[in-house]
Design an enzyme around this catalytic site. Structure first.
Site, PDB file in Angstrom:
ATOM      1  N   ASN A 139       1.871  13.410   5.064  1.00 55.13           N
ATOM      2  CA  ASN A 139       0.920  12.500   5.726  1.00 55.13           C
ATOM      3  C   ASN A 139       1.338  11.044   5.621  1.00 55.13           C
ATOM      4  O   ASN A 139       1.018  10.231   6.495  1.00 55.13           O
ATOM      5  CB  ASN A 139      -0.486  12.673   5.140  1.00 55.13           C
ATOM      6  CG  ASN A 139      -0.501  12.579   3.630  1.00 55.13           C
ATOM      7  OD1 ASN A 139       0.062  13.448   2.957  1.00 55.13           O
ATOM      8  ND2 ASN A 139      -1.123  11.554   3.084  1.00 55.13           N
ATOM      9  N   ARG A 182     -10.401  18.159   2.114  1.00 55.16           N
ATOM     10  CA  ARG A 182      -9.488  17.565   1.126  1.00 55.16           C
ATOM     11  C   ARG A 182      -9.210  18.603   0.040  1.00 55.16           C
ATOM     12  O   ARG A 182     -10.156  19.261  -0.436  1.00 55.16           O
ATOM     13  CB  ARG A 182     -10.150  16.336   0.497  1.00 55.16           C
ATOM     14  CG  ARG A 182      -9.234  15.555  -0.410  1.00 55.16           C
ATOM     15  CD  ARG A 182      -8.280  14.653   0.324  1.00 55.16           C
ATOM     16  NE  ARG A 182      -8.995  13.619   1.046  1.00 55.16           N
ATOM     17  CZ  ARG A 182      -8.455  12.868   2.014  1.00 55.16           C
ATOM     18  NH1 ARG A 182      -7.202  13.046   2.381  1.00 55.16           N
ATOM     19  NH2 ARG A 182      -9.175  11.957   2.629  1.00 55.16           N
ATOM     20  N   CYS A 209      -3.043  11.109  10.784  1.00 55.44           N
ATOM     21  CA  CYS A 209      -2.032  11.926  10.091  1.00 55.44           C
ATOM     22  C   CYS A 209      -2.230  13.432  10.273  1.00 55.44           C
ATOM     23  O   CYS A 209      -1.349  14.220   9.912  1.00 55.44           O
ATOM     24  CB  CYS A 209      -2.001  11.552   8.618  1.00 55.44           C
ATOM     25  SG  CYS A 209      -3.627  11.431   7.878  1.00 55.44           S
ATOM     26  N   HIS A 242      -0.279  17.138   4.312  1.00 52.75           N
ATOM     27  CA  HIS A 242      -1.440  17.820   4.864  1.00 52.75           C
ATOM     28  C   HIS A 242      -0.996  19.136   5.511  1.00 52.75           C
ATOM     29  O   HIS A 242       0.051  19.185   6.182  1.00 52.75           O
ATOM     30  CB  HIS A 242      -2.102  16.980   5.962  1.00 52.75           C
ATOM     31  CG  HIS A 242      -2.713  15.684   5.498  1.00 52.75           C
ATOM     32  ND1 HIS A 242      -2.878  15.327   4.179  1.00 52.75           N
ATOM     33  CD2 HIS A 242      -3.235  14.649   6.229  1.00 52.75           C
ATOM     34  CE1 HIS A 242      -3.460  14.136   4.111  1.00 52.75           C
ATOM     35  NE2 HIS A 242      -3.680  13.703   5.338  1.00 52.75           N
ATOM     36  N   VAL A 263       1.260   3.516   2.388  1.00 54.56           N
ATOM     37  CA  VAL A 263       2.052   3.652   3.624  1.00 54.56           C
ATOM     38  C   VAL A 263       3.099   2.535   3.696  1.00 54.56           C
ATOM     39  O   VAL A 263       4.272   2.779   4.003  1.00 54.56           O
ATOM     40  CB  VAL A 263       1.135   3.639   4.871  1.00 54.56           C
ATOM     41  CG1 VAL A 263       1.965   3.673   6.145  1.00 54.56           C
ATOM     42  CG2 VAL A 263       0.159   4.819   4.846  1.00 54.56           C
ATOM     43  N   ARG A 298      -6.552   2.889  18.234  1.00 50.38           N
ATOM     44  CA  ARG A 298      -6.069   4.179  18.745  1.00 50.38           C
ATOM     45  C   ARG A 298      -6.719   4.617  20.049  1.00 50.38           C
ATOM     46  O   ARG A 298      -6.070   5.201  20.908  1.00 50.38           O
ATOM     47  CB  ARG A 298      -6.255   5.260  17.680  1.00 50.38           C
ATOM     48  CG  ARG A 298      -5.352   5.069  16.480  1.00 50.38           C
ATOM     49  CD  ARG A 298      -5.633   6.133  15.451  1.00 50.38           C
ATOM     50  NE  ARG A 298      -4.891   5.913  14.227  1.00 50.38           N
ATOM     51  CZ  ARG A 298      -5.233   6.455  13.061  1.00 50.38           C
ATOM     52  NH1 ARG A 298      -6.305   7.238  12.979  1.00 50.38           N
ATOM     53  NH2 ARG A 298      -4.505   6.220  12.000  1.00 50.38           N
ATOM     54  N   GLY A 315       0.813  -1.213   0.000  1.00 51.88           N
ATOM     55  CA  GLY A 315       0.000   0.000   0.000  1.00 51.88           C
ATOM     56  C   GLY A 315       0.848   1.266   0.000  1.00 51.88           C
ATOM     57  O   GLY A 315       2.081   1.209   0.018  1.00 51.88           O
ATOM     58  N   SER A 320      -3.351  11.727  -1.155  1.00 48.26           N
ATOM     59  CA  SER A 320      -2.723  10.473  -0.724  1.00 48.26           C
ATOM     60  C   SER A 320      -3.208  10.021   0.648  1.00 48.26           C
ATOM     61  O   SER A 320      -2.928   8.886   1.043  1.00 48.26           O
ATOM     62  CB  SER A 320      -1.202  10.604  -0.714  1.00 48.26           C
ATOM     63  OG  SER A 320      -0.826  11.638   0.169  1.00 48.26           O
TER      64      SER A 320
HETATM   65  N1  LIG Z   1      -2.607   7.297   3.531  1.00 42.98           N
HETATM   66  C1  LIG Z   1      -2.394   8.001   4.625  1.00 42.98           C
HETATM   67  O1  LIG Z   1      -2.061   9.206   4.597  1.00 42.98           O
HETATM   68  C2  LIG Z   1      -2.522   7.344   5.974  1.00 42.98           C
HETATM   69  C3  LIG Z   1      -2.064   8.041   7.096  1.00 42.98           C
HETATM   70  C4  LIG Z   1      -2.194   7.466   8.370  1.00 42.98           C
HETATM   71  C5  LIG Z   1      -2.763   6.218   8.493  1.00 42.98           C
HETATM   72  N2  LIG Z   1      -3.217   5.562   7.390  1.00 42.98           N
HETATM   73  C6  LIG Z   1      -3.809   4.232   7.600  1.00 42.98           C
HETATM   74  O2  LIG Z   1      -2.851   3.248   7.180  1.00 42.98           O
HETATM   75  C7  LIG Z   1      -3.536   2.103   6.643  1.00 42.98           C
HETATM   76  C8  LIG Z   1      -3.038   1.861   5.222  1.00 42.98           C
HETATM   77  O3  LIG Z   1      -3.303   3.020   4.446  1.00 42.98           O
HETATM   78  P1  LIG Z   1      -2.785   3.184   2.929  1.00 42.98           P
HETATM   79  O4  LIG Z   1      -3.067   4.603   2.611  1.00 42.98           O
HETATM   80  O5  LIG Z   1      -1.412   2.639   2.782  1.00 42.98           O
HETATM   81  O6  LIG Z   1      -3.830   2.209   2.173  1.00 42.98           O
HETATM   82  P2  LIG Z   1      -3.633   1.420   0.804  1.00 42.98           P
HETATM   83  O7  LIG Z   1      -2.712   2.144  -0.109  1.00 42.98           O
HETATM   84  O8  LIG Z   1      -5.008   1.117   0.340  1.00 42.98           O
HETATM   85  O9  LIG Z   1      -2.913   0.033   1.265  1.00 42.98           O
HETATM   86  C9  LIG Z   1      -3.573  -0.945   2.049  1.00 42.98           C
HETATM   87  C10 LIG Z   1      -2.651  -2.141   2.301  1.00 42.98           C
HETATM   88  O10 LIG Z   1      -3.370  -3.092   3.108  1.00 42.98           O
HETATM   89  C11 LIG Z   1      -3.367  -4.354   2.431  1.00 42.98           C
HETATM   90  N3  LIG Z   1      -4.611  -5.075   2.622  1.00 42.98           N
HETATM   91  C12 LIG Z   1      -5.863  -4.694   2.256  1.00 42.98           C
HETATM   92  N4  LIG Z   1      -6.755  -5.661   2.576  1.00 42.98           N
HETATM   93  C13 LIG Z   1      -6.047  -6.672   3.124  1.00 42.98           C
HETATM   94  C14 LIG Z   1      -6.394  -7.953   3.635  1.00 42.98           C
HETATM   95  N5  LIG Z   1      -7.660  -8.395   3.642  1.00 42.98           N
HETATM   96  N6  LIG Z   1      -5.405  -8.721   4.136  1.00 42.98           N
HETATM   97  C15 LIG Z   1      -4.126  -8.317   4.135  1.00 42.98           C
HETATM   98  N7  LIG Z   1      -3.711  -7.115   3.650  1.00 42.98           N
HETATM   99  C16 LIG Z   1      -4.667  -6.296   3.170  1.00 42.98           C
HETATM  100  C17 LIG Z   1      -3.209  -4.013   0.962  1.00 42.98           C
HETATM  101  O11 LIG Z   1      -2.726  -5.156   0.290  1.00 42.98           O
HETATM  102  P3  LIG Z   1      -3.164  -5.462  -1.245  1.00 42.98           P
HETATM  103  O12 LIG Z   1      -2.342  -4.518  -2.081  1.00 42.98           O
HETATM  104  O13 LIG Z   1      -2.776  -6.884  -1.394  1.00 42.98           O
HETATM  105  O14 LIG Z   1      -4.644  -5.205  -1.330  1.00 42.98           O
HETATM  106  C18 LIG Z   1      -2.206  -2.865   1.043  1.00 42.98           C
HETATM  107  O15 LIG Z   1      -0.914  -3.398   1.195  1.00 42.98           O
HETATM  108  C19 LIG Z   1      -5.039   2.421   6.721  1.00 42.98           C
HETATM  109  O16 LIG Z   1      -5.584   1.882   7.896  1.00 42.98           O
HETATM  110  C20 LIG Z   1      -5.062   3.959   6.780  1.00 42.98           C
HETATM  111  O17 LIG Z   1      -6.217   4.436   7.427  1.00 42.98           O
HETATM  112  C21 LIG Z   1      -3.079   6.077   6.123  1.00 42.98           C
END
Ligand SMILES: NC(=O)c1ccc[n+]([C@@H]2O[C@H](COP(=O)([O-])OP(=O)(O)OC[C@H]3O[C@@H](n4cnc5c(N)ncnc54)[C@H](OP(=O)(O)O)[C@@H]3O)[C@@H](O)[C@H]2O)c1
Length: 338
Positions: free
Chosen positions: A315, A236, A129, A243, A14, A99, A12, A159
């Site tokens: 972020n 957004r 974030c 951010h 992050v 959290r 993903g 993002s």
């Molecule tokens: N983006 C931000 O700015 C940010 C900031 C703080 C916190 N977060 C939090 O961090 C987390 C990840 O965010 P992201 O932005 O990186 O999301 P993302 O780009 O959608 O990535 C999600 C990741 O989780 C994996 N995943 C999804 N479903 C799964 C499952 N059933 N079993 C195992 N792995 C699974 C995905 O794997 P696949 O590729 O195989 O689907 C991918 O590696 C979220 O909880 C989000 O709320 C995000």
């Protein structure tokens, strides 16, 4: 001490950065593995110049792992973080699942690293974030005079919605700039190109969005004072990464602008940008940095106990990946990981 690490959600937005940040910060690794969903199993990922194969998430994958850096949706973390903890790992989790759990510390290392000594469930929660940079910026001021109330409006990048948000951003902004029809959003809740969106999150029953409620609750927990008032409006904007936050903060006693500037200039994790010299924080400064950029410190003309400031941070890095890796560093440094 070198440790056995698993990066969960490694494919993903992050997770991708966690791989980079571990290398950049020379995290002491004995072994490392990368997990994601079944859909990604078998895909290659690069780490420190070597190719690894993504493994599907399952209980057996956590045997012998000491630190898990997890960045999956909350529902996945709810199921698998306790399994990893039961197998003996400490999980640093980026989702919102843990959290507000009183048994899980919510940690920003510059603010409350001492909370890492109170891990009851084997899970450390990485905060939201917006809340992370807000607390990094306010902690040096909170130490001078306690924070009483925060009013914050955010300018959050695409993002923040992960890899799918960036797909929307790239497709929409390129079409919009070329004067072509803008494709319908898939991750965002309205068109982002040439627009701003204040309902890009689920609306909670109290009339605030889910994101705004995270900022309210998590800021109080990180600063360790449930009586702090927090009034956020989350928005957004068509920015790819980083951010920004317009903050008005009221203290128990007045803090002069000069004292606030001096405290921020030497605060850990802060890059203070001096508007007197014509410098002010922008997302393009913060993108790719692990620091929180602060500037535009002004006396609130309507309240002698309040200051206004402007805060910007990446972020995906300080708001997620870098903060999580910093927590892992502290776990090793403090001898909490055995
Ligand atoms: N983006 C931000 O700015 C940010 C900031 C703080 C916190 N977060 C939090 O961090 C987390 C990840 O965010 P992201 O932005 O990186 O999301 P993302 O780009 O959608 O990535 C999600 C990741 O989780 C994996 N995943 C999804 N479903 C799964 C499952 N059933 N079993 C195992 N792995 C699974 C995905 O794997 P696949 O590729 O195989 O689907 C991918 O590696 C979220 O909880 C989000 O709320 C995000």
């Amino acid at each position: 001490m070198a440790v056995n690490v698993a990066v969960v959600g490694a494919t993903g937005a992050v997770g991708d950065l966690i791989r980079k940040v571990l290398v950049e910060r020379s995290f002491p690794i004995k072994s490392i593995k990368f997990l994601a969903s079944e859909k990604s199993a078998g895909k290659p990922v690069e780490f420190a110049g070597k190719q690894y194969t993504v493994e599907p998430i399952r209980a057996e994958a956590f045997a012998g792992v000491q630190i898990v850096l997890s960045s999956t949706p909350g529902s996945v973390s709810k199921e698998f973080s306790p399994i990893a903890a039961k197998a003996g790992a400490i999980v640093v989790d980026n989702s919102s699942a843990w959290r507000m759990d009183p048994d899980c510390p919510l940690v920003v290392p510059e603010v409350n690293a001492d909370q890492l000594h109170h891990i009851k469930k084997g899970i450390v929660a990485n905060p939201n974030c917006v809340a992370i940079p807000l607390c990094v910026a306010l902690k040096p001021l909170h130490d001078i005079s306690p924070v009483k109330r925060i009013v914050v409006a955010t300018y959050q990048s695409s993002s923040g919605k992960g890899a799918k948000g960036l797909v929307d951003f790239n497709a929409q902004v390129s079409a919009w700039a070329a004067g072509k029809p803008v494709p319908a959003p898939t991750a965002h809740r309205a068109q982002l190109a040439g627009n701003v969106i204040t309902l890009d999150w689920t609306l909670d029953p109290n009339g605030f969005t889910e994101e705004e409620n995270k900022v309210i609750n998590e800021t109080k927990k990180i600063l360790g004072d449930a009586t702090i008032g927090v009034s956020p409006t989350c928005v957004r904007v068509p920015v790819k990464v980083a951010h920004s936050e317009a903050v008005t903060v009221e203290f128990a006693r007045p803090i002069s602008v000069a004292d606030a500037r001096a405290a921020l200039a030497k605060a850990p994790g802060v890059v203070f940008m001096d508007d007197v010299k014509g410098e002010f924080p922008q997302p393009i400064h913060a993108e790719g940095s692990d620091h929180t950029f602060v500037g535009r410190v002004r006396q609130d003309p309507s309240n002698p106990n309040a200051l206004c400031l402007w805060v910007v941070a990446d972020n995906l890095r300080k708001g997620a990946a870098s903060n999580a890796v910093q927590c892992a560093e502290e776990l090793v440094k403090r001898g909490i990981v055995k």
